[in-house]
Scaffold this motif. Sequence first.
Motif, PDB file in Angstrom:
ATOM      1  N   GLY A  23       1.130  -1.645   0.266  1.00  0.00           N
ATOM      2  CA  GLY A  23      -0.579  -0.294   0.162  1.00  0.00           C
ATOM      3  C   GLY A  23       1.498   0.937  -0.115  1.00  0.00           C
ATOM      4  N   ASP A  24      -0.103   1.819   0.264  1.00  0.00           N
ATOM      5  CA  ASP A  24       1.138   3.556  -0.275  1.00  0.00           C
ATOM      6  C   ASP A  24       1.880   4.162   1.606  1.00  0.00           C
ATOM      7  N   ASP A  25       1.445   2.889   2.254  1.00  0.00           N
ATOM      8  CA  ASP A  25       2.909   3.093   3.726  1.00  0.00           C
ATOM      9  C   ASP A  25       4.374   2.324   3.945  1.00  0.00           C
ATOM     10  N   VAL A  26       4.572   2.039   2.203  1.00  0.00           N
ATOM     11  CA  VAL A  26       5.242   1.700   1.657  1.00  0.00           C
ATOM     12  C   VAL A  26       6.544   2.421   1.185  1.00  0.00           C
ATOM     13  N   GLU A  27       7.323   2.861   1.032  1.00  0.00           N
ATOM     14  CA  GLU A  27       8.475   3.502   0.513  1.00  0.00           C
ATOM     15  C   GLU A  27       9.221   2.984  -0.564  1.00  0.00           C
ATOM     16  N   LEU A  28       9.222   2.762  -2.127  1.00  0.00           N
ATOM     17  CA  LEU A  28       9.983   2.288  -2.356  1.00  0.00           C
ATOM     18  C   LEU A  28      11.245   3.364  -3.115  1.00  0.00           C
ATOM     19  N   GLN A  29      11.846   2.520  -3.267  1.00  0.00           N
ATOM     20  CA  GLN A  29      13.080   2.668  -3.932  1.00  0.00           C
ATOM     21  C   GLN A  29      14.164   2.436  -4.594  1.00  0.00           C
ATOM     22  N   ASP A  30      14.365   3.140  -6.021  1.00  0.00           N
ATOM     23  CA  ASP A  30      14.900   2.656  -7.202  1.00  0.00           C
ATOM     24  C   ASP A  30      16.092   2.329  -7.014  1.00  0.00           C
ATOM     25  N   ILE A  31      17.054   1.207  -7.017  1.00  0.00           N
ATOM     26  CA  ILE A  31      18.400   1.346  -6.208  1.00  0.00           C
ATOM     27  C   ILE A  31      19.488   2.196  -7.378  1.00  0.00           C
ATOM     28  N   ILE A  36      21.227   2.105  -2.182  1.00  0.00           N
ATOM     29  CA  ILE A  36      21.192   2.483  -1.119  1.00  0.00           C
ATOM     30  C   ILE A  36      22.217   2.606  -0.164  1.00  0.00           C
ATOM     31  N   ASP A  37      21.721   3.371   0.925  1.00  0.00           N
ATOM     32  CA  ASP A  37      23.182   4.317   1.580  1.00  0.00           C
ATOM     33  C   ASP A  37      23.310   3.354   2.739  1.00  0.00           C
ATOM     34  N   GLU A  38      25.164   3.647   3.503  1.00  0.00           N
ATOM     35  CA  GLU A  38      25.600   2.741   4.322  1.00  0.00           C
ATOM     36  C   GLU A  38      24.328   2.742   5.393  1.00  0.00           C
ATOM     37  N   LYS A  39      24.840   3.320   6.069  1.00  0.00           N
ATOM     38  CA  LYS A  39      23.623   3.898   7.020  1.00  0.00           C
ATOM     39  C   LYS A  39      22.307   2.277   7.251  1.00  0.00           C
ATOM     40  N   THR A  40      21.501   2.196   6.233  1.00  0.00           N
ATOM     41  CA  THR A  40      20.343   1.252   5.781  1.00  0.00           C
ATOM     42  C   THR A  40      21.502   0.232   5.181  1.00  0.00           C
ATOM     43  N   LEU A  41      22.457  -0.179   5.054  1.00  0.00           N
ATOM     44  CA  LEU A  41      23.165  -1.584   4.204  1.00  0.00           C
ATOM     45  C   LEU A  41      24.071  -2.147   5.674  1.00  0.00           C
ATOM     46  N   TYR A  80      31.402  -3.001  -1.881  1.00  0.00           N
ATOM     47  CA  TYR A  80      31.520  -3.069  -3.420  1.00  0.00           C
ATOM     48  C   TYR A  80      29.597  -2.576  -3.612  1.00  0.00           C
ATOM     49  N   MET A  81      29.295  -2.744  -2.800  1.00  0.00           N
ATOM     50  CA  MET A  81      27.198  -2.745  -3.110  1.00  0.00           C
ATOM     51  C   MET A  81      27.013  -1.487  -2.897  1.00  0.00           C
ATOM     52  N   LEU A  82      27.971  -0.277  -2.139  1.00  0.00           N
ATOM     53  CA  LEU A  82      28.082   0.594  -1.760  1.00  0.00           C
ATOM     54  C   LEU A  82      28.557   1.565  -3.297  1.00  0.00           C
ATOM     55  N   GLU A  83      29.075   0.989  -3.874  1.00  0.00           N
ATOM     56  CA  GLU A  83      30.004   1.374  -5.385  1.00  0.00           C
ATOM     57  C   GLU A  83      28.507   1.242  -6.148  1.00  0.00           C
ATOM     58  N   GLU A  84      28.026   0.146  -6.419  1.00  0.00           N
ATOM     59  CA  GLU A  84      27.253  -0.522  -7.798  1.00  0.00           C
ATOM     60  C   GLU A  84      25.985  -1.125  -7.128  1.00  0.00           C
ATOM     61  N   TYR A  85      24.735  -0.359  -8.039  1.00  0.00           N
ATOM     62  CA  TYR A  85      23.755  -1.084  -7.500  1.00  0.00           C
ATOM     63  C   TYR A  85      23.641  -2.311  -7.971  1.00  0.00           C
ATOM     64  N   THR A  86      24.157  -2.939  -8.630  1.00  0.00           N
ATOM     65  CA  THR A  86      23.982  -4.345  -9.499  1.00  0.00           C
ATOM     66  C   THR A  86      24.094  -5.465  -8.621  1.00  0.00           C
ATOM     67  N   PHE A  87      25.297  -4.959  -7.705  1.00  0.00           N
ATOM     68  CA  PHE A  87      25.851  -6.070  -6.551  1.00  0.00           C
ATOM     69  C   PHE A  87      24.763  -6.616  -5.548  1.00  0.00           C
ATOM     70  N   LEU A  88      23.692  -5.411  -5.479  1.00  0.00           N
ATOM     71  CA  LEU A  88      22.450  -6.116  -4.204  1.00  0.00           C
ATOM     72  C   LEU A  88      21.909  -7.301  -4.387  1.00  0.00           C
TER      73      LEU A  88
END
Length: 118
Positions: A23-31, A36-41, A80-88
């Motif tokens: 629903g609208d209560d979920v935020e979507l983030q296109d990587i 993604i940021d380091e704190k969330t990772l 690598y994940m912080l540098e390149e979204y494809t590794f997530l």
Amino acid sequence: MKKIYHLSSCNTNQRILKELEIGDDVELQDIKKENIDEKTLDFIKEKVGSYEAMFSKRAMKYRSMGLNEMKLSEEDYKRYMLEEYTFLKRPFIILEDEVFVGNAKKTLEAAKKAYHGS
């Protein structure tokens, strides 16, 4: 917090978002647009136990960069994940204090159950 880190150009991720019936209560983030940021990772790593568990070894760059022939450390996976979204390994689903990583059927069923409470 309810947030899903996904790749909008990925058919599998699009199908997953439909299946989850969010629903609208979920935020979507296109990587691809905003990685993604380091704190969330770091938060997700604490929940799943390692950066390696969040790292996609199916990414085309994994082989093309020769990473499959290297012994990677946890810090390497993180970098690598912080540098390149494809590794997530995607999607990353955060539902308050629960985290779900990847698109395995069992993982998605657990995420749907946690979100819809059924």
